[in-house]
Design an enzyme around this catalytic site. Sequence first.
Site, PDB file in Angstrom:
ATOM      1  N   LYS A  82       0.986  -1.192  -0.020  1.00 39.73           N
ATOM      2  CA  LYS A  82       0.114   0.017  -0.132  1.00 39.73           C
ATOM      3  C   LYS A  82       0.958   1.215  -0.088  1.00 39.73           C
ATOM      4  CE  LYS A  82      -3.828   1.682   2.698  1.00 39.73           C
ATOM      5  NZ  LYS A  82      -4.573   1.325   4.089  1.00 39.73           N
ATOM      6  N   SER A 157      -9.256   1.810   4.083  1.00 35.01           N
ATOM      7  CA  SER A 157      -8.392   2.729   3.211  1.00 35.01           C
ATOM      8  C   SER A 157      -7.658   1.782   2.167  1.00 35.01           C
ATOM      9  CB  SER A 157      -7.627   3.536   3.855  1.00 35.01           C
ATOM     10  OG  SER A 157      -6.770   2.834   4.661  1.00 35.01           O
ATOM     11  N   SER A 181      -9.526  -0.374   7.807  1.00 33.74           N
ATOM     12  CA  SER A 181      -9.286  -0.429   6.595  1.00 33.74           C
ATOM     13  C   SER A 181      -8.448  -1.702   6.067  1.00 33.74           C
ATOM     14  CB  SER A 181      -7.922   0.697   6.767  1.00 33.74           C
ATOM     15  OG  SER A 181      -8.700   1.920   6.777  1.00 33.74           O
TER      16      SER A 181
END
Length: 479
Positions: A82, A157, A181
């Site tokens: 990420k 997220s 997330s």
Amino acid sequence: MTQGDIWRFDATELAALTQAGELSAKEVISDALERMHQVNPSLNAVVDDLGTEALERASALDQARRNGASVGPLHGVPVTIKVNVDQKNHATTNGVVALKDVIAPDDAPVVSNLHNAGAIVIGRTNTPEFSFRADTDNPLHGRTHNPWGRHISPGGSSGGAGAAVMAGIGALAHGNDIGGSLRFPAAANGAVTVKPGLGRVPAWNPSQKAERGMLAQSMSVQGLITRSAKDLHLSMPTLIAPDARDPFHVPMPWRGAGPDVPIKVAFTKNTFEYALHPEVDKALSTAREALVDAGYIVEDIDPPDVFECGRIGYRALMGEVLTLMKNDIEAAGSQTIRDIFEVYFQEFPPIVGDELIQALAQRSHYARQWSLFMQKYPLVLSPFLPQPFFKPDRDTEGAEGVHEVLGCAVYSYAMNFLGLPAASVPARLAELPNGPQPINVQIAARRWREDMAVDAAVAIEARVGQMAPILWDRMSAQT
């Protein structure tokens, strides 16, 4: 097995094949990159293609193997990282335009641990601005789409991570979780994850200029999103390897002592003031039946107050955000994210000042209640969200939208406030008006017992099956 099909293997299968020498790391990575280049243009899950260096690393690993070097547990397994976590010589953008040139001087612990285990990073995945939405879109990298269809948010997220791994881009996807997330994208895409507990996975970004707030430190964790539950048993021992850069990491083994058997599971469908959707109800019933068939004792009983704990926890987090992040959000955020945060502050009135200190003290009370409860019930099976996953940009639709996206997700952020592990696993494929959509349930576990939550996820998956093959058939039919 032919070139062009290798990407379909999960991490456990790939690791077995590469360790046995039946596949080279270069074969695996070449196929993973081909898949990424095929499907990512329509998804925008990976926003930084690392194909060139991935192939170079694969060739180096293959050469080392030929020279007699031992191979790691994730030898040649393709992974994604990420973009809010440092990877040396790459931008840690956090989805923010102003951070597009923040180049990491070194790897974060999770990246180091994956590299040390032989994994190969093929790309970096998208996140919303400041990694603070349950959806994934930003002005720098654009919107990520859910491979099940554009009518469903990919979650956030770690939305890029969830969409990527379920579309067949890499066998493992790194993500993180301060209020859901990891679990939001797992639920959105029909993937599997376990949010580790407090202190379980070492975390630190070498590029950071200041230390994070205390709640960000104690609620945020690093983890992985996978297509199969068993891949968590393979990969999480790698992720929890110690790193001295995180002074609060707890160096405990992945597997704990064998619990008393049969294991008791507290089962609740309580969604407080929120209506339980019939499809979520069916998913919970299926998950319960799967655990009973696997030998668990499942009893209908509500755990300690999740609603109060979750709301207090997220309000306290909003107090910290208001104090430490608000200026950055105003200065560097888009109008969209600024508007969303204003509604966050309405949905979760920030606790500040003396009341914030009191709320942090009260955290121990909630954690103690759960610790005592889990002496008898080491696992808690519950909804994750009370309804099927929401549409893209639902959180931009004012108070009602934020309430549906985050307000009702108390089973999510309560676990962050408590510091307890919680797995998310699909338990049903719902047939909804816009098409099929996975429904995930949550399994919370005793402190330090992520392995028990994953064991339960494996049992549920054995009954329901993996969502990925169904998704891939659907994606093929659409092209």
